[in-house]
Design an enzyme around this catalytic site. Structure first.
Site, short mmCIF file in Angstrom:
data_model
loop_
_atom_site.label_atom_id
_atom_site.label_comp_id
_atom_site.label_asym_id
_atom_site.label_seq_id
_atom_site.Cartn_x
_atom_site.Cartn_y
_atom_site.Cartn_z
N ARG A 152 18.09 27.80 -21.96
CA ARG A 152 17.24 26.61 -21.94
C ARG A 152 17.55 25.70 -23.11
NH1 ARG A 152 11.84 30.02 -21.59
NH2 ARG A 152 13.15 31.10 -23.09
N ASP A 202 15.97 27.02 -16.62
CA ASP A 202 15.06 28.14 -16.84
C ASP A 202 15.24 29.09 -15.66
OD1 ASP A 202 12.76 29.82 -16.87
OD2 ASP A 202 11.62 28.30 -17.96
N TYR A 225 6.52 44.81 -19.97
CA TYR A 225 7.95 44.66 -20.31
C TYR A 225 8.74 45.83 -19.72
CZ TYR A 225 12.34 44.30 -22.84
OH TYR A 225 13.69 44.22 -23.15
N PRO A 252 20.24 48.93 -23.75
CA PRO A 252 20.22 49.16 -25.19
C PRO A 252 18.85 49.60 -25.70
CG PRO A 252 20.99 46.91 -24.64
CD PRO A 252 20.33 47.49 -23.41
P1 NAP Z 1 17.08 36.93 -27.78
O1 NAP Z 1 17.91 36.79 -29.01
O2 NAP Z 1 15.64 36.52 -27.86
O3 NAP Z 1 17.79 36.16 -26.58
C1 NAP Z 1 17.18 35.99 -25.33
C2 NAP Z 1 18.01 35.01 -24.51
O4 NAP Z 1 17.45 34.90 -23.20
C3 NAP Z 1 18.03 33.63 -25.12
O5 NAP Z 1 19.33 33.10 -25.05
C4 NAP Z 1 17.10 32.84 -24.23
O6 NAP Z 1 17.56 31.51 -24.12
C5 NAP Z 1 17.27 33.55 -22.87
N1 NAP Z 1 16.09 33.38 -22.04
C6 NAP Z 1 14.88 33.96 -22.19
N2 NAP Z 1 14.03 33.55 -21.24
C7 NAP Z 1 14.73 32.67 -20.48
C8 NAP Z 1 14.39 31.88 -19.34
N3 NAP Z 1 13.16 31.91 -18.81
N4 NAP Z 1 15.34 31.08 -18.80
C9 NAP Z 1 16.58 31.04 -19.33
N5 NAP Z 1 16.97 31.77 -20.39
C10 NAP Z 1 16.04 32.56 -20.96
O7 NAP Z 1 17.04 38.45 -27.29
P2 NAP Z 1 18.23 39.51 -27.00
O8 NAP Z 1 17.88 40.73 -27.75
O9 NAP Z 1 19.57 38.92 -27.18
O10 NAP Z 1 17.93 39.82 -25.46
C11 NAP Z 1 18.89 39.68 -24.43
C12 NAP Z 1 18.60 40.69 -23.34
O11 NAP Z 1 18.70 42.01 -23.86
C13 NAP Z 1 17.18 40.57 -22.74
O12 NAP Z 1 17.26 40.76 -21.36
C14 NAP Z 1 16.43 41.73 -23.42
O13 NAP Z 1 15.35 42.16 -22.62
C15 NAP Z 1 17.55 42.76 -23.50
N6 NAP Z 1 17.33 43.81 -24.51
C16 NAP Z 1 17.09 43.49 -25.82
C17 NAP Z 1 16.87 44.53 -26.74
C18 NAP Z 1 16.58 44.26 -28.19
O14 NAP Z 1 16.11 45.17 -28.90
N7 NAP Z 1 16.86 43.07 -28.72
C19 NAP Z 1 16.91 45.86 -26.31
C20 NAP Z 1 17.17 46.14 -24.98
C21 NAP Z 1 17.37 45.11 -24.08
P3 NAP Z 1 16.67 30.18 -24.25
O15 NAP Z 1 15.47 30.53 -25.08
O16 NAP Z 1 17.58 29.18 -24.85
O17 NAP Z 1 16.36 29.88 -22.83
#
Ligand code: NAP
Length: 250
Positions: free
Chosen positions: A35, A57, A150, A180
């Protein structure tokens, strides 16, 4: 990897950003989705290879299909989809959790991921090739207190991944998921609505995974021979045993 077309959703931060960088370093062309346009532009300016930016989005069904069904000719033969966009919103028991947070997680992490997948499938099926990697989570394998919705969203990603692999088996398309544990990104800051101190406590003493660690494993999943599919992969920090047991340094 050279000139392969890779779609990364959620490329504006964290795991998605690092994944785009790693694939670009290996010569792939990137379709970067998110976004926050300014973040995608910043990422694109740092990449070594060409990129196409799509700002939508994932919860907006019409916007998803409009963006992905009308890709410019040069970009329409997508080789790999990394379904990464998603977040946790809130950390509360069911009794007191906010319905807005629930909607954001179910609509984004589950329905959004499904829309993106469905929009890109016709082209992959026609080409009889393609690879879809979904970002699940250890929260999609085990439930922890205050994380019921979640966790529900990530259990759904796991189920959808398994179903998709069954449905696409005859079409020659690989489907896998990476789950992860704790990764140090903007994730906790989003979950705690900008409260940086609370977010930092999540990662205290644990040597969390970096976004780069996850990106390198996603690259590995894509680089294995075409007759091999990494179907389901759990990736944890060494100090984390499962979704709720960790050996933190004091
Ligand atoms: P992050 O740094 O907060 O990044 C999340 C990304 O998702 C951002 O680029 C955000 O982009 C995008 N996003 C979120 N909601 C969106 C929407 N409604 N439409 C379009 N884009 C959206 O978190 P991350 O840790 O890299 O997470 C990435 C993935 O890994 C997620 O699916 C998360 O559940 C998963 N994950 C994370 C962890 C952890 O500990 N960090 C562990 C296991 C799994 P914009 O805000 O620019 O739209």
């Amino acid at each position: 990897m050279k000139d392969k077309i890779i779609v990364v959703t959620g490329a504006s931060s964290g795991i998605g950003w690092a994944t785009a960088e790693v694939f670009s370093q290996h010569g792939a062309k990137l379709i970067l989705c998110g976004r926050r346009k300014e973040k995608l532009e910043l990422l694109a300016s740092k990449l070594k290879t060409k990129s196409l930016l799509l700002t939508y989005d994932v919860r907006d069904r019409r916007a998803v299909f409009e963006a992905l069904e009308n890709l410019p000719k040069e970009w329409e033969n997508v080789d790999v989809l990394i379904n990464n966009a998603g977040n946790a919103h809130g950390f509360d028991p069911v009794q007191t959790a906010s319905l807005e947070d629930w909607d954001a997680m179910i609509d984004g992490n589950v329905k959004g991921l499904m829309y993106v997948t469905k929009a890109l499938l016709p082209q992959m099926i026609k080409a009889k090739k393609g690879h879809i990697i979904n970002l699940g989570s250890i929260a999609g394998k085990e439930v922890y207190p205050n994380g019921s919705v979640y966790c529900s969203s990530k259990f759904a990603v796991d189920a959808f991944t398994q179903g998709l692999r069954l449905d696409l088996n005859k079409d020659g398309i690989k489907v896998g998921a990476i789950h992860p544990g704790l990764v140090k990104t903007e994730f906790s800051k989003v979950r705690f609505k900008g409260d940086g101190d609370r977010a930092n406590k999540v990662y205290a003493g644990i040597e969390a995974l970096s976004a780069q660690d996850v990106a390198n494993v996603i690259l590995y999943m894509v680089q294995v021979p075409s007759c091999v599919n990494v179907a389901d992969l759990v990736l944890l920090p060494t100090r984390q045993a499962n979704a709720y047991v960790s050996n933190r340094k004091s």
